[in-house]
Write a protein that holds these residues in place. Sequence first.
Motif, PDB file in Angstrom:
ATOM      1  N   SER A   8      -0.282  12.139  -8.672  1.00  0.00           N
ATOM      2  CA  SER A   8      -0.397  11.480  -7.374  1.00  0.00           C
ATOM      3  C   SER A   8      -1.291  10.247  -7.464  1.00  0.00           C
ATOM      4  N   ASP A   9      -1.320   9.477  -6.413  1.00  0.00           N
ATOM      5  CA  ASP A   9      -2.303   8.410  -6.291  1.00  0.00           C
ATOM      6  C   ASP A   9      -3.678   9.043  -6.158  1.00  0.00           C
ATOM      7  N   PRO A  10      -4.718   8.391  -6.673  1.00  0.00           N
ATOM      8  CA  PRO A  10      -6.060   8.979  -6.575  1.00  0.00           C
ATOM      9  C   PRO A  10      -6.626   8.880  -5.163  1.00  0.00           C
ATOM     10  N   VAL A  11      -7.471   9.841  -4.831  1.00  0.00           N
ATOM     11  CA  VAL A  11      -8.277   9.803  -3.607  1.00  0.00           C
ATOM     12  C   VAL A  11      -9.711   9.590  -4.068  1.00  0.00           C
ATOM     13  N   VAL A  12     -10.342   8.491  -3.625  1.00  0.00           N
ATOM     14  CA  VAL A  12     -11.662   8.103  -4.111  1.00  0.00           C
ATOM     15  C   VAL A  12     -12.699   8.282  -3.016  1.00  0.00           C
ATOM     16  N   ALA A  13     -13.847   8.858  -3.384  1.00  0.00           N
ATOM     17  CA  ALA A  13     -14.985   9.025  -2.469  1.00  0.00           C
ATOM     18  C   ALA A  13     -16.261   8.839  -3.283  1.00  0.00           C
ATOM     19  N   GLY A  14     -16.873   7.669  -3.176  1.00  0.00           N
ATOM     20  CA  GLY A  14     -18.101   7.401  -3.919  1.00  0.00           C
ATOM     21  C   GLY A  14     -17.851   7.456  -5.411  1.00  0.00           C
ATOM     22  N   ASP A  15     -18.621   8.281  -6.111  1.00  0.00           N
ATOM     23  CA  ASP A  15     -18.500   8.423  -7.559  1.00  0.00           C
ATOM     24  C   ASP A  15     -17.489   9.491  -7.964  1.00  0.00           C
ATOM     25  N   TRP A  16     -16.689   9.958  -7.021  1.00  0.00           N
ATOM     26  CA  TRP A  16     -15.727  11.024  -7.291  1.00  0.00           C
ATOM     27  C   TRP A  16     -14.318  10.521  -7.014  1.00  0.00           C
ATOM     28  N   PHE A  17     -13.341  11.082  -7.739  1.00  0.00           N
ATOM     29  CA  PHE A  17     -11.943  10.877  -7.373  1.00  0.00           C
ATOM     30  C   PHE A  17     -11.166  12.138  -7.726  1.00  0.00           C
ATOM     31  N   SER A  18     -10.068  12.328  -7.028  1.00  0.00           N
ATOM     32  CA  SER A  18      -9.223  13.493  -7.291  1.00  0.00           C
ATOM     33  C   SER A  18      -7.768  13.057  -7.268  1.00  0.00           C
TER      34      SER A  18
END
Length: 58
Positions: A8-18
Amino acid sequence: MVHGGSVSDPVVAGDWFSLAMGIDATYKDMGRMPMEEICVYQVRDGKIVREQFFYDIG
């Protein structure tokens, strides 16, 4: 034998991604087995420093 896969496309939040990853493969011992997982990564100084994978088996 790998029959297909997806990311999938990444989901980014600060220093994290999933992201979600999937694979459809045939294994000698288990036969054909599709699998999906959620991958969570922490980034520091441009490098992945932590990773976690969440999935169900069978």
